[in-house]
Design a protein around this motif. Sequence first.
Motif, PDB file in Angstrom:
ATOM      1  N   GLN A  79       0.817  -1.202   0.000  1.00 40.15           N
ATOM      2  CA  GLN A  79       0.000   0.000   0.000  1.00 40.15           C
ATOM      3  C   GLN A  79       0.856   1.259   0.000  1.00 40.15           C
ATOM      4  O   GLN A  79       0.561   2.234  -0.701  1.00 40.15           O
ATOM      5  N   SER A  80       1.930   1.232   0.783  1.00 38.11           N
ATOM      6  CA  SER A  80       2.795   2.402   0.873  1.00 38.11           C
ATOM      7  C   SER A  80       3.493   2.687  -0.451  1.00 38.11           C
ATOM      8  O   SER A  80       3.584   3.851  -0.892  1.00 38.11           O
ATOM      9  N   PHE A  81       4.003   1.646  -1.101  1.00 36.41           N
ATOM     10  CA  PHE A  81       4.644   1.844  -2.394  1.00 36.41           C
ATOM     11  C   PHE A  81       3.636   2.320  -3.435  1.00 36.41           C
ATOM     12  O   PHE A  81       3.972   3.140  -4.307  1.00 36.41           O
ATOM     13  N   ASP A  82       2.430   1.815  -3.362  1.00 31.54           N
ATOM     14  CA  ASP A  82       1.386   2.246  -4.296  1.00 31.54           C
ATOM     15  C   ASP A  82       1.165   3.746  -4.194  1.00 31.54           C
ATOM     16  O   ASP A  82       1.198   4.485  -5.190  1.00 31.54           O
ATOM     17  N   ILE A  83       0.955   4.238  -2.979  1.00 26.86           N
ATOM     18  CA  ILE A  83       0.731   5.672  -2.772  1.00 26.86           C
ATOM     19  C   ILE A  83       1.982   6.477  -3.127  1.00 26.86           C
ATOM     20  O   ILE A  83       1.902   7.511  -3.795  1.00 26.86           O
ATOM     21  N   CYS A  84       3.129   5.994  -2.690  1.00 23.97           N
ATOM     22  CA  CYS A  84       4.385   6.711  -2.914  1.00 23.97           C
ATOM     23  C   CYS A  84       4.660   6.919  -4.396  1.00 23.97           C
ATOM     24  O   CYS A  84       4.993   8.034  -4.830  1.00 23.97           O
ATOM     25  N   LEU A  85       4.509   5.885  -5.198  1.00 26.27           N
ATOM     26  CA  LEU A  85       4.826   5.985  -6.614  1.00 26.27           C
ATOM     27  C   LEU A  85       3.783   6.792  -7.381  1.00 26.27           C
ATOM     28  O   LEU A  85       4.116   7.469  -8.367  1.00 26.27           O
ATOM     29  N   CYS A  86       2.526   6.738  -6.933  1.00 25.27           N
ATOM     30  CA  CYS A  86       1.499   7.594  -7.543  1.00 25.27           C
ATOM     31  C   CYS A  86       1.816   9.062  -7.298  1.00 25.27           C
ATOM     32  O   CYS A  86       1.740   9.897  -8.211  1.00 25.27           O
ATOM     33  N   VAL A  87       2.166   9.379  -6.058  1.00 25.17           N
ATOM     34  CA  VAL A  87       2.514  10.760  -5.708  1.00 25.17           C
ATOM     35  C   VAL A  87       3.762  11.206  -6.467  1.00 25.17           C
ATOM     36  O   VAL A  87       3.832  12.324  -6.997  1.00 25.17           O
ATOM     37  N   GLN A  88       4.743  10.333  -6.549  1.00 22.43           N
ATOM     38  CA  GLN A  88       5.991  10.683  -7.230  1.00 22.43           C
ATOM     39  C   GLN A  88       5.757  10.954  -8.711  1.00 22.43           C
ATOM     40  O   GLN A  88       6.429  11.811  -9.306  1.00 22.43           O
ATOM     41  N   SER A  89       4.819  10.262  -9.326  1.00 23.73           N
ATOM     42  CA  SER A  89       4.512  10.515 -10.735  1.00 23.73           C
ATOM     43  C   SER A  89       4.022  11.940 -10.943  1.00 23.73           C
ATOM     44  O   SER A  89       4.420  12.612 -11.903  1.00 23.73           O
ATOM     45  N   VAL A  90       3.166  12.413 -10.048  1.00 26.05           N
ATOM     46  CA  VAL A  90       2.645  13.779 -10.160  1.00 26.05           C
ATOM     47  C   VAL A  90       3.765  14.798  -9.936  1.00 26.05           C
ATOM     48  O   VAL A  90       3.881  15.796 -10.661  1.00 26.05           O
ATOM     49  N   TRP A  91       4.605  14.556  -8.929  1.00 24.62           N
ATOM     50  CA  TRP A  91       5.714  15.473  -8.670  1.00 24.62           C
ATOM     51  C   TRP A  91       6.722  15.466  -9.814  1.00 24.62           C
ATOM     52  O   TRP A  91       7.321  16.494 -10.128  1.00 24.62           O
ATOM     53  N   ALA A  92       6.907  14.330 -10.447  1.00 21.43           N
ATOM     54  CA  ALA A  92       7.805  14.265 -11.605  1.00 21.43           C
ATOM     55  C   ALA A  92       7.259  15.119 -12.740  1.00 21.43           C
ATOM     56  O   ALA A  92       8.027  15.804 -13.444  1.00 21.43           O
ATOM     57  N   ALA A  93       5.948  15.099 -12.935  1.00 20.67           N
ATOM     58  CA  ALA A  93       5.336  15.945 -13.961  1.00 20.67           C
ATOM     59  C   ALA A  93       5.530  17.418 -13.631  1.00 20.67           C
ATOM     60  O   ALA A  93       5.775  18.244 -14.521  1.00 20.67           O
ATOM     61  N   MET A  94       5.425  17.766 -12.352  1.00 19.79           N
ATOM     62  CA  MET A  94       5.627  19.158 -11.952  1.00 19.79           C
ATOM     63  C   MET A  94       7.070  19.604 -12.216  1.00 19.79           C
ATOM     64  O   MET A  94       7.309  20.719 -12.705  1.00 19.79           O
ATOM     65  N   LEU A  95       8.037  18.745 -11.911  1.00 19.28           N
ATOM     66  CA  LEU A  95       9.436  19.091 -12.163  1.00 19.28           C
ATOM     67  C   LEU A  95       9.701  19.276 -13.657  1.00 19.28           C
ATOM     68  O   LEU A  95      10.434  20.191 -14.062  1.00 19.28           O
ATOM     69  N   LEU A  96       9.095  18.428 -14.485  1.00 18.53           N
ATOM     70  CA  LEU A  96       9.240  18.586 -15.930  1.00 18.53           C
ATOM     71  C   LEU A  96       8.645  19.906 -16.398  1.00 18.53           C
ATOM     72  O   LEU A  96       9.213  20.588 -17.260  1.00 18.53           O
ATOM     73  N   SER A  97       7.500  20.288 -15.832  1.00 18.13           N
ATOM     74  CA  SER A  97       6.859  21.547 -16.212  1.00 18.13           C
ATOM     75  C   SER A  97       7.714  22.740 -15.829  1.00 18.13           C
ATOM     76  O   SER A  97       7.868  23.689 -16.604  1.00 18.13           O
ATOM     77  N   ILE A  98       8.264  22.701 -14.626  1.00 18.43           N
ATOM     78  CA  ILE A  98       9.121  23.804 -14.181  1.00 18.43           C
ATOM     79  C   ILE A  98      10.353  23.911 -15.068  1.00 18.43           C
ATOM     80  O   ILE A  98      10.763  25.015 -15.467  1.00 18.43           O
ATOM     81  N   ASP A  99      10.969  22.777 -15.376  1.00 19.05           N
ATOM     82  CA  ASP A  99      12.149  22.784 -16.237  1.00 19.05           C
ATOM     83  C   ASP A  99      11.821  23.364 -17.610  1.00 19.05           C
ATOM     84  O   ASP A  99      12.572  24.198 -18.145  1.00 19.05           O
ATOM     85  N   LYS A 100      10.712  22.946 -18.176  1.00 21.21           N
ATOM     86  CA  LYS A 100      10.317  23.440 -19.500  1.00 21.21           C
ATOM     87  C   LYS A 100      10.014  24.938 -19.464  1.00 21.21           C
ATOM     88  O   LYS A 100      10.344  25.681 -20.391  1.00 21.21           O
ATOM     89  N   TYR A 101       9.395  25.391 -18.384  1.00 17.70           N
ATOM     90  CA  TYR A 101       9.086  26.812 -18.238  1.00 17.70           C
ATOM     91  C   TYR A 101      10.364  27.655 -18.147  1.00 17.70           C
ATOM     92  O   TYR A 101      10.487  28.700 -18.794  1.00 17.70           O
ATOM     93  N   LEU A 102      11.330  27.200 -17.350  1.00 17.36           N
ATOM     94  CA  LEU A 102      12.588  27.927 -17.221  1.00 17.36           C
ATOM     95  C   LEU A 102      13.331  27.974 -18.545  1.00 17.36           C
ATOM     96  O   LEU A 102      13.974  28.981 -18.876  1.00 17.36           O
ATOM     97  N   TYR A 103      13.245  26.900 -19.300  1.00 18.00           N
ATOM     98  CA  TYR A 103      13.914  26.854 -20.603  1.00 18.00           C
ATOM     99  C   TYR A 103      13.337  27.891 -21.565  1.00 18.00           C
ATOM    100  O   TYR A 103      14.069  28.555 -22.299  1.00 18.00           O
ATOM    101  N   VAL A 104      12.015  28.042 -21.543  1.00 17.01           N
ATOM    102  CA  VAL A 104      11.357  28.979 -22.449  1.00 17.01           C
ATOM    103  C   VAL A 104      11.486  30.415 -21.945  1.00 17.01           C
ATOM    104  O   VAL A 104      11.715  31.343 -22.724  1.00 17.01           O
ATOM    105  N   ALA A 105      11.335  30.607 -20.640  1.00 22.98           N
ATOM    106  CA  ALA A 105      11.308  31.961 -20.079  1.00 22.98           C
ATOM    107  C   ALA A 105      12.694  32.582 -19.946  1.00 22.98           C
ATOM    108  O   ALA A 105      12.844  33.805 -20.066  1.00 22.98           O
ATOM    109  N   TYR A 106      13.712  31.759 -19.685  1.00 23.91           N
ATOM    110  CA  TYR A 106      15.063  32.283 -19.449  1.00 23.91           C
ATOM    111  C   TYR A 106      16.064  31.509 -20.299  1.00 23.91           C
ATOM    112  O   TYR A 106      16.883  30.740 -19.765  1.00 23.91           O
TER     113      TYR A 106
END
Length: 325
Positions: A79-106
């Motif tokens: 159960q813990s790994f299930d929740i952990c990896l689901c949460v990590q997937s969302v945070w990974a998407a956020m990190l990709l978005s931030i990286d892409k934004y910085l690339y375009v903006a600066y």
Amino acid sequence: MAGIGAITTTVSILIVVLNTLVLASFVLFGSLREKAADYLILNLSITDLLLGLLVLPFSIVHKLSGSWYFGPLACKFWQSFDICLCVQSVWAAMLLSIDKYLYVAYPLRYISMVTTQRLCIGVLISWCVAFAFAFLPNMTNASVDVEIQSSLPPELCVYVLNTAYALAAFFVNFFCPFLVILFTNYRIYRAVKHQTRRIRQLQVLERTSASGNSGTQPDAPFLSKSEIKAIKITGVLIGSLVIMWLPLFVTLVIDTICHCVDPVIFETVNWLGYCNSMCNPLLYACNTNYRTAYKRILCCDLNSPRPEDSQNAGVVPLPRQNRRD
């Protein structure tokens, strides 16, 4: 039930095989790991692979048999790994978005701002948040509804969240990252739209100049067409991840409040989120270098020259030093 078992088993196998292919490509071909941002793709791929190895096989057995055969401690870890990896997937998407934004903006400051060390710190923080919200509350029973959980048969490995934990997890691990993803991708969309218009204007002026008419050319855009395409591919990757995980997080909150969600609906949205881990490696193949690496590995062609960086190498290529802010 046999049909469900066949489908879920196929999805699980594909998740493991495809993400193993991504990791092999990353290790064997240096053009896929030359930029700091490439390690964000590695992070997402590792998350997807762990989901296929540590969560899905037990989920399939539990679903098909209707019982848990591996003991209460293994149930907690599953159960813990299930929740952990689901949460990590969302945070990974956020990190990709931030990286892409910085690339375009600066574009000129991107190389100095986004370093491998800083990305590793961001990835480490995301894993710490995922572990903190998954393992600590679950192992200490701080996240479960004790009254309902105690009434369930012990042979069932069922995770009944209490309202406080479900709401906190939803806002911290989905709603807040979703707002960041929404903001950054909106700004990226505006920038890409503006740059696409500038490219078309430049092409018109070039044709006009070639026909003998003089004109003043605008400044060259800091994003090429191949770079805009790479950014759009990353946007599709992030968007599919959010869309496929959104129903699960919403369902969890609703079920925690009213306990009225049908188990079939819950299983469906849960596996919809799991299927995202199968889709991600396929989306990587929209990139020329990943597609070439896949073909080379599948054809056992590892001796010929390895693919060099092309215009769209990586998910988002590094900015050229002569670009303007």
